[in-house]
Design an enzyme around this catalytic site. Sequence first.
Site, mmCIF file in Angstrom:
data_model
loop_
_atom_site.group_PDB
_atom_site.id
_atom_site.type_symbol
_atom_site.label_atom_id
_atom_site.label_comp_id
_atom_site.label_asym_id
_atom_site.label_seq_id
_atom_site.Cartn_x
_atom_site.Cartn_y
_atom_site.Cartn_z
ATOM 1 N N LYS A 289 -11.417 1.928 -15.539
ATOM 2 C CA LYS A 289 -12.070 0.369 -14.630
ATOM 3 C C LYS A 289 -12.480 -0.383 -16.022
ATOM 4 O O LYS A 289 -11.874 -1.194 -15.382
ATOM 5 C CB LYS A 289 -13.189 0.672 -14.170
ATOM 6 N N TYR B 280 -12.621 7.046 -13.625
ATOM 7 C CA TYR B 280 -12.401 6.198 -13.336
ATOM 8 C C TYR B 280 -13.248 4.890 -14.088
ATOM 9 O O TYR B 280 -12.504 3.912 -14.218
ATOM 10 C CB TYR B 280 -13.528 6.939 -11.597
ATOM 11 N N ASP C 80 0.869 -1.257 0.164
ATOM 12 C CA ASP C 80 -0.336 -0.287 0.404
ATOM 13 C C ASP C 80 0.628 0.966 0.307
ATOM 14 O O ASP C 80 1.947 1.386 0.555
ATOM 15 C CB ASP C 80 -0.768 0.043 1.444
HETATM 16 N N1 LIG Z 1 -15.783 1.286 -2.234
HETATM 17 C C1 LIG Z 1 -16.636 1.288 -3.140
HETATM 18 O O1 LIG Z 1 -17.808 1.761 -3.057
HETATM 19 C C2 LIG Z 1 -16.122 0.395 -4.663
HETATM 20 C C3 LIG Z 1 -16.960 0.036 -5.461
HETATM 21 C C4 LIG Z 1 -16.503 -0.569 -6.326
HETATM 22 C C5 LIG Z 1 -15.213 -0.385 -6.795
HETATM 23 N N2 LIG Z 1 -13.567 0.119 -6.163
HETATM 24 C C6 LIG Z 1 -12.721 -0.738 -6.109
HETATM 25 O O2 LIG Z 1 -12.364 -0.952 -4.604
HETATM 26 C C7 LIG Z 1 -10.516 -0.735 -4.379
HETATM 27 C C8 LIG Z 1 -10.921 -0.592 -3.543
HETATM 28 O O3 LIG Z 1 -11.410 0.497 -2.576
HETATM 29 P P1 LIG Z 1 -11.989 0.890 -1.520
HETATM 30 O O4 LIG Z 1 -13.196 1.901 -1.381
HETATM 31 O O5 LIG Z 1 -11.284 -0.543 -0.348
HETATM 32 O O6 LIG Z 1 -10.377 2.078 -1.331
HETATM 33 P P2 LIG Z 1 -10.155 2.865 -0.646
HETATM 34 O O7 LIG Z 1 -9.532 3.617 0.109
HETATM 35 O O8 LIG Z 1 -10.688 2.166 1.572
HETATM 36 O O9 LIG Z 1 -8.511 1.460 -0.369
HETATM 37 C C9 LIG Z 1 -7.899 1.748 -1.276
HETATM 38 C C10 LIG Z 1 -6.418 1.707 -0.766
HETATM 39 O O10 LIG Z 1 -5.741 1.715 -2.310
HETATM 40 C C11 LIG Z 1 -4.545 2.349 -1.556
HETATM 41 N N3 LIG Z 1 -4.033 3.098 -2.290
HETATM 42 C C12 LIG Z 1 -4.149 4.751 -3.151
HETATM 43 N N4 LIG Z 1 -3.807 4.747 -4.167
HETATM 44 C C13 LIG Z 1 -2.455 3.682 -4.305
HETATM 45 C C14 LIG Z 1 -1.011 3.646 -5.119
HETATM 46 N N5 LIG Z 1 -0.661 4.596 -5.950
HETATM 47 N N6 LIG Z 1 -0.555 2.121 -4.795
HETATM 48 C C15 LIG Z 1 -0.775 1.537 -3.588
HETATM 49 N N7 LIG Z 1 -1.614 1.307 -3.501
HETATM 50 C C16 LIG Z 1 -2.924 2.341 -3.617
HETATM 51 C C17 LIG Z 1 -5.240 3.640 0.050
HETATM 52 O O11 LIG Z 1 -3.698 4.296 -0.075
HETATM 53 C C18 LIG Z 1 -5.858 2.679 0.322
HETATM 54 O O12 LIG Z 1 -5.277 2.024 1.694
HETATM 55 C C19 LIG Z 1 -10.232 -0.166 -5.380
HETATM 56 O O13 LIG Z 1 -9.467 -0.353 -6.391
HETATM 57 C C20 LIG Z 1 -11.320 0.404 -5.826
HETATM 58 O O14 LIG Z 1 -12.251 1.433 -7.049
HETATM 59 C C21 LIG Z 1 -14.767 0.214 -4.413
#
Ligand SMILES: NC(=O)c1ccc[n+]([C@@H]2O[C@H](COP(=O)([O-])OP(=O)(O)OC[C@H]3O[C@@H](n4cnc5c(N)ncnc54)[C@H](O)[C@@H]3O)[C@@H](O)[C@H]2O)c1
Length: 247
Positions: A157, A153, A36
């Site tokens: 994706k 985004y 991370d």
């Molecule tokens: N939460 C939602 O509703 C949702 C919906 C669809 C898709 N997603 C996808 O799920 C995944 C996780 O999302 P989440 O909601 O848990 O987000 P979050 O922000 O809670 O966690 C994301 C993590 O990724 C890390 N991160 C960000 N940029 C980074 C980089 N350059 N290198 C390494 N780590 C990095 C952050 O520090 C964080 O710990 C993402 O790919 C997001 O697009 C989330």
Amino acid sequence: MRFHDCVAIVTGGADGIGKEIARKMLTEGATVIISDINVGACEETIKEFQLSGFDAHAMPADVAKKKEVMSVVEKTKEQFGKIDILVNNAGLVRDAKITEMEEEDWDCVVDVCLKGSFLFAKYVAEHMISQEYGKIVNIASRAYLGNPGQANYASAKSGVLGLTKALAKELGKHNINVNAVAPGLIETSALRNHPKFERIKELQKRDSPIKRVGSTEDVANAVLFFASDASSYITGDILHVTGGRFG
Ligand SMILES: NC(=O)c1ccc[n+]([C@@H]2O[C@H](COP(=O)([O-])OP(=O)(O)OC[C@H]3O[C@@H](n4cnc5c(N)ncnc54)[C@H](O)[C@@H]3O)[C@@H](O)[C@H]2O)c1
């Protein structure tokens, strides 16, 4: 213990969905490397997991930086001897209307969500090909179908899905499965802290066949299916974890 003796890398695993994926894999016997960009959160999460007796390790890196990705992959191989599972989960949003979206907003989202998945897949695939085994699970999003204010985004994706399908065709002969999970609205701490959280929940209940916001566990369950041998005849596929909501 589906993942006994398995070594997994989970990117963006310090928080949210990635942390839950890591927790579930650890619970089922895996050795998990959390990579991370947030060094502090990464170490905190590892400490929490190690206190529970899990075999978790921190290797902080920015997924968009080639040298950092190569270093995580090399260190994992050196320390643990193999890499069975890669979960490309790191991601972020920089929402703006297209007329107001800055080049940096585009580059940042595409670099982290798409290029980061490419880089990790590229260097992990080298090892998976030599061991003739591997599971790559890419976290996409329902947003690939298009959301206003998310041109960057949605494009990134969609790209993740293209990457998934191309790699599935390329790597299948090496016994490597490549699949994607596309979550809808998932309750993470970021969403809970959103000033309009209650309203967002109401709208989700209105628009979704399953009348609730998704949990990180809902997503992790789908990811663990693709990461396990229960899905060994499935590749290049997308599992939507959206409560039945499309579009
Ligand atoms: N939460 C939602 O509703 C949702 C919906 C669809 C898709 N997603 C996808 O799920 C995944 C996780 O999302 P989440 O909601 O848990 O987000 P979050 O922000 O809670 O966690 C994301 C993590 O990724 C890390 N991160 C960000 N940029 C980074 C980089 N350059 N290198 C390494 N780590 C990095 C952050 O520090 C964080 O710990 C993402 O790919 C997001 O697009 C989330």
